[in-house]
Design a protein around this motif. Structure first.
Motif, short mmCIF file in Angstrom:
data_model
loop_
_atom_site.label_atom_id
_atom_site.label_comp_id
_atom_site.label_asym_id
_atom_site.label_seq_id
_atom_site.Cartn_x
_atom_site.Cartn_y
_atom_site.Cartn_z
N ARG A 1 -10.54 50.15 -15.81
CA ARG A 1 -9.87 49.10 -15.03
C ARG A 1 -8.66 49.68 -14.29
O ARG A 1 -8.42 49.35 -13.13
CB ARG A 1 -9.45 47.98 -15.98
CG ARG A 1 -8.68 46.85 -15.32
CD ARG A 1 -8.25 45.81 -16.36
NE ARG A 1 -7.42 44.79 -15.75
CZ ARG A 1 -7.87 43.73 -15.10
NH1 ARG A 1 -9.16 43.54 -14.99
NH2 ARG A 1 -7.04 42.84 -14.57
N LYS A 2 -7.93 50.57 -14.96
CA LYS A 2 -6.75 51.17 -14.37
C LYS A 2 -7.10 52.01 -13.15
O LYS A 2 -6.33 52.09 -12.18
CB LYS A 2 -6.04 52.03 -15.41
CG LYS A 2 -4.71 52.60 -14.97
CD LYS A 2 -4.04 53.38 -16.08
CE LYS A 2 -2.70 53.94 -15.63
NZ LYS A 2 -2.05 54.72 -16.72
N PRO B 1 -15.14 43.92 -17.48
CA PRO B 1 -15.57 45.08 -18.28
C PRO B 1 -16.95 45.59 -17.90
O PRO B 1 -17.22 46.79 -18.00
CB PRO B 1 -15.55 44.53 -19.71
CG PRO B 1 -14.55 43.42 -19.69
CD PRO B 1 -14.69 42.80 -18.34
N ALA B 2 -17.85 44.68 -17.48
CA ALA B 2 -19.21 45.11 -17.14
C ALA B 2 -19.22 46.08 -15.97
O ALA B 2 -20.00 47.05 -15.96
CB ALA B 2 -20.08 43.89 -16.82
N LEU B 3 -18.37 45.85 -14.97
CA LEU B 3 -18.31 46.77 -13.82
C LEU B 3 -17.76 48.12 -14.25
O LEU B 3 -18.26 49.16 -13.80
CB LEU B 3 -17.44 46.17 -12.71
CG LEU B 3 -17.38 46.99 -11.42
CD1 LEU B 3 -18.74 47.02 -10.75
CD2 LEU B 3 -16.33 46.44 -10.45
N CYS B 4 -16.76 48.11 -15.12
CA CYS B 4 -16.19 49.36 -15.61
C CYS B 4 -17.24 50.16 -16.39
O CYS B 4 -17.39 51.36 -16.23
CB CYS B 4 -14.98 49.08 -16.49
SG CYS B 4 -13.59 48.31 -15.61
N LYS B 5 -17.98 49.46 -17.26
CA LYS B 5 -19.02 50.12 -18.05
C LYS B 5 -20.13 50.65 -17.16
O LYS B 5 -20.65 51.73 -17.38
CB LYS B 5 -19.58 49.12 -19.07
CG LYS B 5 -20.64 49.71 -20.00
CD LYS B 5 -21.13 48.67 -20.99
CE LYS B 5 -22.20 49.27 -21.90
NZ LYS B 5 -22.71 48.25 -22.86
N MET B 6 -20.47 49.88 -16.15
CA MET B 6 -21.56 50.24 -15.24
C MET B 6 -21.23 51.50 -14.44
O MET B 6 -22.07 52.39 -14.27
CB MET B 6 -21.82 49.06 -14.30
CG MET B 6 -22.98 49.23 -13.35
SD MET B 6 -23.03 47.86 -12.16
CE MET B 6 -23.11 46.44 -13.23
N THR B 7 -19.99 51.57 -13.95
CA THR B 7 -19.61 52.69 -13.07
C THR B 7 -18.96 53.85 -13.82
O THR B 7 -18.93 54.97 -13.31
CB THR B 7 -18.61 52.19 -12.01
OG1 THR B 7 -17.42 51.71 -12.65
CG2 THR B 7 -19.22 51.08 -11.18
N TYR C 1 -16.57 54.07 -6.64
CA TYR C 1 -18.00 54.06 -6.98
C TYR C 1 -18.88 54.08 -5.73
O TYR C 1 -20.09 53.88 -5.82
CB TYR C 1 -18.35 52.86 -7.87
CG TYR C 1 -17.76 51.55 -7.40
CD1 TYR C 1 -18.34 50.82 -6.37
CD2 TYR C 1 -16.60 51.05 -8.00
CE1 TYR C 1 -17.80 49.63 -5.94
CE2 TYR C 1 -16.04 49.85 -7.58
CZ TYR C 1 -16.65 49.13 -6.55
OH TYR C 1 -16.10 47.95 -6.13
N TRP C 2 -18.30 54.30 -4.55
CA TRP C 2 -19.11 54.47 -3.33
C TRP C 2 -19.47 55.95 -3.17
O TRP C 2 -18.57 56.81 -3.11
CB TRP C 2 -18.32 54.03 -2.11
CG TRP C 2 -18.10 52.55 -1.98
CD1 TRP C 2 -18.43 51.59 -2.87
CD2 TRP C 2 -17.49 51.89 -0.87
NE1 TRP C 2 -18.06 50.36 -2.40
CE2 TRP C 2 -17.49 50.51 -1.16
CE3 TRP C 2 -16.95 52.31 0.35
CZ2 TRP C 2 -16.96 49.56 -0.30
CZ3 TRP C 2 -16.43 51.38 1.21
CH2 TRP C 2 -16.44 50.00 0.90
N PRO C 3 -20.74 56.29 -3.09
CA PRO C 3 -21.12 57.68 -2.84
C PRO C 3 -20.62 58.11 -1.46
O PRO C 3 -20.75 57.35 -0.49
CB PRO C 3 -22.65 57.66 -2.89
CG PRO C 3 -23.00 56.38 -3.59
CD PRO C 3 -21.91 55.42 -3.26
N PRO C 4 -20.04 59.29 -1.33
CA PRO C 4 -19.51 59.74 -0.03
C PRO C 4 -20.53 59.67 1.10
O PRO C 4 -20.19 59.31 2.23
CB PRO C 4 -19.10 61.20 -0.31
CG PRO C 4 -18.80 61.22 -1.78
CD PRO C 4 -19.77 60.28 -2.40
#
Length: 402
Positions: A218-219, A208-214, A230-233
């Motif tokens: 999860r889906k 959940p922390a990664l989902c909240k951060m980005t 979450y990678w900037p182009p």
């Protein structure tokens, strides 16, 4: 022949019980009842013992309350001679006339005209306990009878072995489930983000922390490979090259820039690693992700603070250097004003004295700015403070037309 048929029927019933019954105590009780209800045996009892011959469980049929003294003796670790002998050998132990030869046995009075046949319950070199039955004396020494009884004892031991394996399996499943629940709870409670990737760098799990951060759900992340959402182009190439080092086993904290779902960029520290199987083969990758936005802001504030400190030290040095000549200018201007000088010169001297005084006030303000002051609560004149601030900012206000 009739008795042997009854015993065979008991064996068949025992085998059916072994397949059907999964509770140890009910199994033992049902076995004893089957051995007596066929009228093959007058009574039957069994006891399960641990490695140190401590009592685990008992069951009986045909004895009722008369069996209680035996249970008490077994609890104290006091085995009768036939039981001790049966535990030390794989064959049957026959006691032809317990009433006269086993005076110390609490069941001796139950065997008038009958004999006792006792054997251990054994499977795979493990002894689980004892089985004892009461039978007519002329049948107690019959080899075929012994063979059938040993088969019953072996079936009981096999059933106990299976129940033991099943119990171990259930305990292992419970331990595995609890371990997974604990690890899931631990991962879910982590403050840092966590991602688990397969060998193709596809997300198989995120916390959940990664989902909240980005900002991505999860889906939106599970099943997605590089480039990750979450990678900037503009950072694709840099991040890919960085993670290529992970494939070579070069781990450590990697400072990168990630992107939130709303497009906002933010700095992170990524700590990647891998998971290997027993053969040393890499089976998956995982990485923790720490948002260092606040840390970066604090670093920037420290830089500004350091610059201000440097400016303060510089201002203090300049102020001290200016104070000495200013004191001379003000002093000599005062002396000249006290003399009889032409009016035009006096006006010039007044200008010199006034501007020197004003410069001295500016220097005093610089010294006040540069010095450390211990905070002290006291009553002040707010108008005086405002006037001093305005004096300190007078030049800036003048050039800005304020």
């Amino acid at each position: 022949l009739e008795h042997l048929n009854l015993v065979l029927r008991a064996i068949r019933n025992v085998n059916q019980l072994i397949v059907r019954e999964k509770d140890r105590d009910r199994l033992l009780k049902s076995v004893c009842e089957n051995l007596t209800e066929t009228h093959g045996y007058y009574n039957a009892w069994c006891a399960l013992l641990d490695k140190s011959e401590g009592l685990i469980a008992t069951a009986e049929s045909g004895l009722d309350k008369d069996f209680l003294p035996v249970v008490e003796r077994l609890k104290r670790g006091e085995l009768t001679s036939c039981c001790q002998k049966a535990l030390t050998q794989s064959g049957v132990v026959v006691t032809e006339d317990p009433s006269s030869t086993c005076a110390d046995c609490p069941l001796a009075h139950k065997y008038h005209g009958r004999s006792a046949v006792t054997m251990r319950l054994e499977h795979g070199r493990k002894v689980y306990g004892l089985l004892s039955v009461s039978v007519l004396t002329h049948l107690a020494t019959d080899e075929e009878e012994h063979s059938l009884l040993k088969e019953v004892a072996g079936d009981i031991a096999f059933a106990l072995h299976n129940l033991e394996l099943e119990e171990k399996r259930k305990r292992a499943e419970t331990a595995l489930r609890e371990s997974k629940e604990f690890s899931d709870s631990l991962i879910a409670s982590m403050q840092d983000g966590l991602s688990v990737l397969d060998l193709n760098d596809v997300h198989v799990d995120v916390n959940p922390a990664l989902c909240k951060m980005t900002g991505f759900s999860r889906k939106e992340l599970i099943g997605v490979g590089p480039p990750h959402p979450y990678w900037p182009p503009e950072k694709y190439e840099e991040i890919e090259k960085t993670f290529e080092k992970t494939l070579k086993g070069e781990f450590g904290g990697l400072e990168l820039t990630f992107m939130r779902k709303n497009g906002e960029r933010f700095p992170v520290i990524v700590s990647p690693s891998w998971v290997k199987d027993e053969q040393g083969n890499v089976v998956s990758y995982f990485a923790t992700v720490k948002d260092i936005t606040e840390r970066k802001q604090m670093e920037e504030q420290l830089i500004v603070t350091d610059r201000l400190a440097s400016i303060g030290e510089l201002a203090s040095g300049i102020a001290h250097e200016l104070n000495n000549p200013l004191t001379g200018v003000i002093g000599f201007a005062q002396l000249l004003l006290d003399r009889d000088v032409p009016d035009d010169v006096r006006e010039d001297l007044k200008t010199i004295y006034s501007e020197a005084q004003r410069t001295a006030q500016v220097v005093k303000g610089l010294l006040t700015f540069a010095r450390e002051h211990t905070p002290v609560k006291q009553l002040v004149n707010i108008n005086s403070i405002i006037e001093k601030v305005l004096e300190l900012r007078a030049y800036e206000q003048k050039v800005s037309n304020i």
